[in-house]
Design an enzyme around this catalytic site. Structure first.
Site, short mmCIF file in Angstrom:
data_model
loop_
_atom_site.label_atom_id
_atom_site.label_comp_id
_atom_site.label_asym_id
_atom_site.label_seq_id
_atom_site.Cartn_x
_atom_site.Cartn_y
_atom_site.Cartn_z
N ASP A 191 -5.71 -0.27 -1.82
CA ASP A 191 -6.49 -1.16 -2.69
C ASP A 191 -7.81 -1.59 -2.08
O ASP A 191 -8.04 -1.47 -0.87
CB ASP A 191 -5.69 -2.43 -2.98
CG ASP A 191 -5.68 -3.39 -1.79
OD1 ASP A 191 -5.36 -2.95 -0.67
OD2 ASP A 191 -6.02 -4.58 -1.98
N LYS A 228 -6.70 6.17 10.93
CA LYS A 228 -8.11 5.94 11.28
C LYS A 228 -8.17 5.59 12.77
O LYS A 228 -8.30 4.41 13.12
CB LYS A 228 -8.61 4.71 10.51
CG LYS A 228 -9.37 4.96 9.23
CD LYS A 228 -9.98 3.63 8.80
CE LYS A 228 -10.41 3.65 7.37
NZ LYS A 228 -10.94 2.33 6.94
N GLY A 236 0.77 -1.24 0.00
CA GLY A 236 0.00 0.00 0.00
C GLY A 236 0.80 1.29 0.00
O GLY A 236 0.36 2.30 -0.55
N PHE A 264 -14.16 3.62 3.78
CA PHE A 264 -13.37 2.64 3.02
C PHE A 264 -12.71 3.37 1.86
O PHE A 264 -13.35 3.72 0.88
CB PHE A 264 -14.21 1.46 2.54
CG PHE A 264 -13.30 0.33 2.16
CD1 PHE A 264 -12.81 -0.53 3.13
CD2 PHE A 264 -12.84 0.19 0.86
CE1 PHE A 264 -11.90 -1.52 2.81
CE2 PHE A 264 -11.92 -0.80 0.54
CZ PHE A 264 -11.45 -1.65 1.50
N ASP A 299 -4.66 1.57 10.89
CA ASP A 299 -6.07 1.23 11.09
C ASP A 299 -6.22 0.64 12.50
O ASP A 299 -6.21 1.37 13.48
CB ASP A 299 -6.44 0.25 9.98
CG ASP A 299 -7.93 0.07 9.78
OD1 ASP A 299 -8.70 0.48 10.64
OD2 ASP A 299 -8.33 -0.50 8.75
C1 PRP Z 1 -2.75 -2.06 5.17
C2 PRP Z 1 -1.74 -1.00 5.51
C3 PRP Z 1 -1.14 -1.49 6.80
C4 PRP Z 1 -2.28 -2.23 7.44
C5 PRP Z 1 -2.88 -1.35 8.47
O1 PRP Z 1 -2.11 -3.07 4.45
O2 PRP Z 1 -0.76 -0.84 4.52
O3 PRP Z 1 -0.06 -2.36 6.57
O4 PRP Z 1 -3.23 -2.52 6.42
O5 PRP Z 1 -3.94 -1.97 9.10
P1 PRP Z 1 -3.93 -2.30 10.65
O6 PRP Z 1 -3.56 -1.02 11.38
O7 PRP Z 1 -5.37 -2.70 10.92
O8 PRP Z 1 -2.97 -3.39 10.92
P2 PRP Z 1 -2.86 -4.30 3.75
O9 PRP Z 1 -2.87 -5.46 4.68
O10 PRP Z 1 -4.16 -3.82 3.21
O11 PRP Z 1 -1.86 -4.71 2.57
P3 PRP Z 1 -1.33 -3.86 1.34
O12 PRP Z 1 -0.43 -2.78 1.92
O13 PRP Z 1 -0.58 -4.85 0.51
O14 PRP Z 1 -2.52 -3.28 0.62
#
Ligand code: PRP
Length: 185
Positions: free
Chosen positions: A162, A134, A47, A155, A106
Site C-alpha cells: 500500500d 530492498k 501487506g 516506492f 526493507d
Molecule cells: C511492511 C511489510 C513489513 C515491513 C517491512 O509493512 O509488510 O512488515 O513493512 O519493513 P521493515 O523491513 O523496514 O521493517 P507495513 O508496516 O507497511 O504494514 P502493512 O503490511 O499493513 O502494509
C-alpha cells in the site's frame, strides 16, 4: 493497464504473469525443502495477504496457515522503528516448522523483532519468505531463506503493498509516481 489506480503508477515493475511465475518457483522450493513435514505459514498482515493467498495455492505439501498483524509504519513511507503487535497468532508454534511470509523486507526492523519473538516460543524451525527484498535500506540484519525479487529503493505498491492504505488491490507491482506521495519528480 486497466485499473482506476493505474494513473498513479509510473511503471509496472512486476506484471501479474511475472509474479505468478516467481511465486510458483518459491512454492516449489518450499515443497522440496519441507518434504515429509507440514509447515505452518504465518502471513504478516496486511501487506502479505495477496502473496500468501497465491503462495499457499501453489504449495503442494500439507500445510497450515496463521496470521499476525504488526505495525511499524505510520501513514508515511519511512519506518518509524516502532513495532506493535496488533494481532497475535491463533496457533501455538512450539515444535512447528514456521515460515514467515512477508511482502517486503526493507529496513529489517519489523522482521528482526518478529523473528526473535517467534524464536522465543520454541518452534522446530523458523524461516523467512519475502516477495520483495530492498537490501539497500537494511539497518538490521535478518536471515532470509526465500526471496522473490531484489529491488532498488523504489516506492512500490500493488499486490498487497500500500501507500496510505491504498493500491493493495492492484494485481501487479508498480512504482508509485512521486507526485502522489509528495516526492521529487
Ligand atoms: C511492511 C511489510 C513489513 C515491513 C517491512 O509493512 O509488510 O512488515 O513493512 O519493513 P521493515 O523491513 O523496514 O521493517 P507495513 O508496516 O507497511 O504494514 P502493512 O503490511 O499493513 O502494509
Amino acid at each position: 493497464m486497466e485499473h482506476m489506480l493505474d494513473k498513479d503508477v509510473e511503471r509496472v515493475l512486476f506484471s501479474e504473469e511475472e509474479l505468478h511465475r516467481r511465486v510458483a518457483e518459491i512454492a516449489a522450493e518450499i515443497d522440496r525443502d519441507y518434504a515429509g513435514r507440514e509447515p505452518l505459514l504465518v502471513s504478516v498482515l496486511r501487506g502479505s495477504f495477496v502473496f500468501m493467498a497465491d503462495l499457499v495455492r501453489q504449495i503442494h505439501l500439507p500445510c497450515t496457515v496463521d496470521f499476525m498483524a504488526v505495525s511499524s509504519y505510520g501513514a508515511g513511507t519511512a519506518s518509524s522503528g516502532q513495532v506493535r503487535i496488533i494481532k497475535d497468532l491463533s496457533e501455538h508454534i512450539e515444535g512447528r516448522d514456521v515460515i514467515v511470509v512477508e511482502d517486503i523486507l526493507d529496513s529489517g526492523n519489523t522482521l528482526s523483532y518478529l523473528l526473535q519473538l517467534l524464536q522465543a516460543r520454541s518452534p522446530a524451525s523458523v524461516r523467512l519468505c519475502t516477495l520483495l527484498d530492498k537490501p539497500s535500506r537494511r539497518t538490521k540484519e535478518v536471515e532470509l531463506h526465500y526471496s522473490g525479487f531484489t529491488i532498488p529503493d523504489y516506492f512500490v505498491v500493488g499486490y498487497g503493498l500500500d501507500y496510505a492504505e491504498k493500491y493493495r488491490n492492484l494485481p501487479y507491482i508498480g512504482i508509485l509516481k512521486p507526485c502522489v506521495y509528495g516526492g521529487e519528480e
